[in-house]
Design an enzyme around this catalytic site. Structure first.
Site, PDB file in Angstrom:
ATOM      1  N   TYR A   1      29.825  22.408  31.407  1.00 53.33           N
ATOM      2  CA  TYR A   1      30.699  22.382  30.007  1.00 53.33           C
ATOM      3  C   TYR A   1      31.363  21.429  30.110  1.00 53.33           C
ATOM      4  O   TYR A   1      32.142  20.762  30.963  1.00 53.33           O
ATOM      5  CB  TYR A   1      31.595  23.832  30.037  1.00 53.33           C
TER       6      TYR A   1
ATOM      7  N   ARG B   1      63.099  41.719  44.557  1.00 52.50           N
ATOM      8  CA  ARG B   1      61.731  42.187  43.947  1.00 52.50           C
ATOM      9  C   ARG B   1      61.877  43.855  44.239  1.00 52.50           C
ATOM     10  O   ARG B   1      62.790  44.287  43.440  1.00 52.50           O
ATOM     11  CB  ARG B   1      60.680  41.800  44.903  1.00 52.50           C
TER      12      ARG B   1
ATOM     13  N   LYS C   1      45.667  48.295  50.969  1.00 50.92           N
ATOM     14  CA  LYS C   1      45.926  48.110  49.462  1.00 50.92           C
ATOM     15  C   LYS C   1      45.048  47.160  49.081  1.00 50.92           C
ATOM     16  O   LYS C   1      44.162  46.468  49.646  1.00 50.92           O
ATOM     17  CB  LYS C   1      47.369  47.757  49.175  1.00 50.92           C
TER      18      LYS C   1
END
Length: 382
Positions: A267, A139, A45
């Site tokens: 940044y 689940r 997968k």
């Protein structure tokens, strides 16, 4: 301060590159097959955990795996198109998935609920199915309260010729910690589920609960087949076995500059240099899958020496502190690899980011050039 003009990304044939070592996949498959009590299903997968589904599938099948598994039917089609000659199981699909095409193309599907069973049974032909039980994760999989009815209903559909129940499956929620009590509860629930299936008149030949961690640590959970995915590419969630990582990420230095102490980097000026130093710019960032949360901890390998990544990771670039050593433009930086040469590993990057290795390897972006090497032939476990 001396500023060297950067190369453009990919100039002179240099660009970030992901190397996939299928020799490592072959080694891991043989080791896992030697540990499994029954058959080994290679789970490919998420594009083979980011390593290339077809490459991993072919390699695993040549070295001990006998089945293939994916989540969605869309992932299954590519495997069927490749005509690999083994069963393919898909176990996570919406109730309105294209089960008719799955049946026509011989893809086995997991059934976690009565609505899914009705949808599969309505497809033309006879679909091979694996009833999926929730073994304790809340689940995917049928809830215990609905399991007996699901088994009886599946048996009636089987008698009508609509389905063939070839398997029962579940998932372990705590297999990464072999000592966790929830594993014993899950094993017990799975055996209970098998007893109900047999009581309903079902005779599933494939019974599978264990994934990579349990395949390596818990023979009691093996049954007739184990499903392994992360282990194929070198990830052992249990941390008990030395598997070979199959992925190496490198990139060129595109600019180098000498800066003074106190120079802000990136940044937000999240980092300021503590001394005069050389800074190298590397064209990789979070858009390429590097976890931004690793900023302030991460390291890379330059000239055989680990150097810190400084400042925040940007979308497309990161900065490396080289200390008193400069490097040539185009010099290769190893971001991660097996660790054999002292480079950071995927496991280290995951730890720096507070995540798991699966998250790192499946997140590497498509714009990075890939090279697959070591397509192996069948040979004995070494």
């Amino acid at each position: 301060m001396t500023i060297l003009l950067p190369q453009t990304r990919g100039s002179a044939g240099r660009a970030p590159r992901l190397d996939i070592d299928l020799g490592a996949v072959a080694h891991n498959t043989r080791l896992l097959a030697s540990r499994a009590s029954g058959e080994l299903m290679a789970v490919v997968k998420a594009d083979g955990f980011g390593h290339g589904a077809l490459d991993v599938a072919r390699t695993a099948l040549a070295h001990g795996a006998t089945r293939l598994g994916v989540t969605s039917l869309e992932e299954a089609w590519a495997l069927v198109d490749a005509d690999l000659g083994v069963p393919v199981l898909s176990w996570l699909n919406p109730v309105d998935a294209d089960f008719a095409t799955a049946t026509a193309r011989g893809v086995e599907v997991a059934v976690p609920s009565l609505p899914h069973l009705a949808a599969v049974a309505a497809a033309p032909g006879r679909t091979r199915i694996h009833l999926h039980v929730d073994a304790g994760m809340a689940r995917d999989g049928a809830e215990p309260a609905s399991w007996a009815l699901l088994c009886r209903t599946a048996r009636r559909a089987e008698q009508r010729g609509e389905v063939e129940v070839v398997g029962v499956m579940g998932h372990l929620g705590c297999a990464a910690d072999p000592a966790d009590d929830c594993n014993a509860l899950a094993r017990t629930r799975f055996v209970w589920a098998l007893e109900h299936a047999r009581a309903a008149g079902l005779r599933p030949r494939d019974r599978h609960l264990a994934a990579t961690a349990a395949t390596l640590t818990d023979p009691r959970s093996h049954h007739t087949m184990s499903r392994v995915g992360a282990g194929l590419v070198g990830i052992d969630p249990s941390g008990t076995t030395s598997l070979r990582p199959a992925m190496t990420l490198t990139a060129p230095v595109v600019s180098v500059r000498r800066v003074r102490a106190g120079t802000p980097v990136g940044y937000g000026h999240a980092h300021r240099t503590s001394r005069a130093t050389h800074l190298a710019l590397v064209p990789l960032g979070y858009a390429d899958g590097l976890p931004r949360a690793a900023a302030g901890c991460a390291e890379v390998l330059v000239h055989g020496v680990r150097r810190p990544v400084v400042g925040l990771l940007s979308m497309d670039q990161l900065v490396v502190d080289l200390a008193d050593r400069g490097v040539d433009l185009g010099e290769t930086v190893t971001v991660f690899g097996p660790g054999d040469q002292g480079e950071p590993t995927v496991a280290e990057w995951a730890a720096w980011a507070g995540t798991i290795e699966h998250d790192v390897v499946t997140g590497i972006g498509a714009r990075i050039a890939r090279r697959v090497r070591g397509v192996p032939h069948l040979r004995s476990l070494s």
